[in-house]
Design an enzyme around this catalytic site. Sequence first.
Site, PDB file in Angstrom:
ATOM      1  N   LYS A  22       0.837  -1.177   0.057  1.00 28.97           N
ATOM      2  CA  LYS A  22       0.076  -0.100  -0.107  1.00 28.97           C
ATOM      3  C   LYS A  22       0.877   1.213   0.038  1.00 28.97           C
ATOM      4  O   LYS A  22       0.439   2.058  -0.820  1.00 28.97           O
ATOM      5  CB  LYS A  22      -0.852  -0.059   1.257  1.00 28.97           C
ATOM      6  N   ASN A  23       1.912   1.341   0.974  1.00 28.07           N
ATOM      7  CA  ASN A  23       2.551   2.426   1.109  1.00 28.07           C
ATOM      8  C   ASN A  23       3.346   2.726  -0.126  1.00 28.07           C
ATOM      9  O   ASN A  23       3.726   3.967  -0.632  1.00 28.07           O
ATOM     10  CB  ASN A  23       3.305   2.363   2.330  1.00 28.07           C
ATOM     11  N   ARG A  99      -4.587  10.948   3.801  1.00 32.06           N
ATOM     12  CA  ARG A  99      -3.149  11.801   3.725  1.00 32.06           C
ATOM     13  C   ARG A  99      -2.321  11.622   2.511  1.00 32.06           C
ATOM     14  O   ARG A  99      -1.588  12.518   2.183  1.00 32.06           O
ATOM     15  CB  ARG A  99      -2.638  11.222   5.027  1.00 32.06           C
ATOM     16  N   CYS A 123      -5.193   8.734   8.741  1.00 34.58           N
ATOM     17  CA  CYS A 123      -5.394   8.238  10.084  1.00 34.58           C
ATOM     18  C   CYS A 123      -5.417   9.313  11.230  1.00 34.58           C
ATOM     19  O   CYS A 123      -4.511  10.034  11.020  1.00 34.58           O
ATOM     20  CB  CYS A 123      -4.512   7.067  10.206  1.00 34.58           C
ATOM     21  N   PRO A 129       2.504  16.910  10.781  1.00 31.65           N
ATOM     22  CA  PRO A 129       2.628  18.186   9.913  1.00 31.65           C
ATOM     23  C   PRO A 129       3.362  18.003   8.582  1.00 31.65           C
ATOM     24  O   PRO A 129       4.209  17.025   8.449  1.00 31.65           O
ATOM     25  CB  PRO A 129       3.215  19.244  10.941  1.00 31.65           C
ATOM     26  N   ASP A 131       5.363  20.400   7.257  1.00 32.15           N
ATOM     27  CA  ASP A 131       6.384  21.500   7.177  1.00 32.15           C
ATOM     28  C   ASP A 131       7.590  21.147   6.272  1.00 32.15           C
ATOM     29  O   ASP A 131       8.166  21.788   5.751  1.00 32.15           O
ATOM     30  CB  ASP A 131       6.623  22.041   8.441  1.00 32.15           C
ATOM     31  N   LEU A 132       7.916  19.955   6.532  1.00 26.49           N
ATOM     32  CA  LEU A 132       9.282  19.395   5.977  1.00 26.49           C
ATOM     33  C   LEU A 132       9.107  19.145   4.551  1.00 26.49           C
ATOM     34  O   LEU A 132       9.759  19.548   3.612  1.00 26.49           O
ATOM     35  CB  LEU A 132       9.848  18.224   6.539  1.00 26.49           C
ATOM     36  N   ASP A 313       4.601   1.321  12.240  1.00 23.49           N
ATOM     37  CA  ASP A 313       3.388   0.608  11.461  1.00 23.49           C
ATOM     38  C   ASP A 313       3.336  -0.759  11.954  1.00 23.49           C
ATOM     39  O   ASP A 313       2.455  -1.450  11.490  1.00 23.49           O
ATOM     40  CB  ASP A 313       3.455   0.450   9.912  1.00 23.49           C
ATOM     41  N   ILE A 335       7.924   7.666  16.837  1.00 24.33           N
ATOM     42  CA  ILE A 335       7.556   8.280  15.586  1.00 24.33           C
ATOM     43  C   ILE A 335       6.473   9.165  15.832  1.00 24.33           C
ATOM     44  O   ILE A 335       6.328  10.486  15.454  1.00 24.33           O
ATOM     45  CB  ILE A 335       7.547   7.402  14.520  1.00 24.33           C
TER      46      ILE A 335
END
Length: 427
Positions: A22-23, A99, A123, A129, A131-132, A313, A335
Amino acid sequence: MDQIVIRGGQRLKGRIPISGAKNAALTLLPCALLTDEPLTLRNLPRLADVDGFGHLLNQLGCSTTIEGSRPEDFGRVMTARATTLTSTVAPYDIVRKMRASILVLGPLLARAGEATVSLPGGCAIGNRPIDLHLKALEAFGAEIELASGYVKAVAAGGRLAGGRFTFPVVSVGATENAVMAAVLAKGTCVLENAAREPEIVDLCNCLVAMGAHIEGIGTETLTIEGVDRLHGATYRVMADRIEAGSYACAAVITEGDVELVGAKASEMEATLAALREAGATVEETKGGIRVAMAGRAQPVTLSTAPYPGFATDMQAQFMAMATLGTGASLFTETIFENRYMHVPELARMGCDIQVKGRTAVVRGVDRLIGAPVMATDLRASMSLIIAGLAAEGTTEVNRVYHLDRGYERLEEKLQAVGADIERISAG
């Protein structure tokens, strides 16, 4: 609303085919926006998020065709072609559900010189965030504006200039977005302290197959020399290491013996080391990985970390596995904050888990009792399935749409190795 009903106590034994990751799939799909030629992805899993991302591509002007859409088909093939982008706006009504939609930001900016993307959903596992993502794009020459819940990015002159960016902390999504943005830059882009996950290696290999110039693949420093255009390609999505690890935990807690067909040991070494720490037999086979367990799991001490460390995960699944262990296991989540939402639901089944801050202590109990439970996020929902497989009596897992975001045909795969599990559809 669907629910999954499990009558526990069955030992899992047999072969489980591991689906495309999936990822990885959600990272490879936006690559189609980088070229006007067809990108064909093989071994694409049948998941709600994958279908949702296909819909997003359609909204942006990318045509998609899918082979292998019958219920009995594994490993679908999707061909996506963005001959002309009809929009550079990823709207809220799509992005809020997933996301990973933020990953169209880099490709749209690279191809069209501009992108407007709603802030993402997905999720509910704490503050994640972007921001990176934005700082990396700014380092390559993008102008960024945040307004009304949207990110608007513009490349001066229609093309990113290139540059260097060092991630202050490792970020998988930001690395992915930055790599896709960089491949069509005018100059050279360097990413330092980049994430090294196998899914990022998969992304880079796909982009290279499309004509990108990337050095340092699989290391923390990626050097991308921009090219004028990319061409189409045919690429196979890697096997899902998280799915494989999840079924391995199910095998251990049920004292089973399963072969994870298609899984690659080299991509999940930390998971396999943790399984061995728990006392499982783990060995590579010609077609994948065998995981077998005799007796109760031994205590484990695990701390999540960026790859090649133990994956966040996999935390919830190992926690469920440890609930019937012989002693006390220690988990530390580094994380994400708020990623112990499965603990109250596991407690309903008789688990002994104490949480303090980012640390959880799991004391093994002699038995779990089936109960109605509620999924809170993708991996938490799988932990409830794992516990239910070993519990006495019946477990009813509600809000299973979380599972459908990340596990292809879960009930069918578990039924094939001896589980008494079924989906009951609402209405």
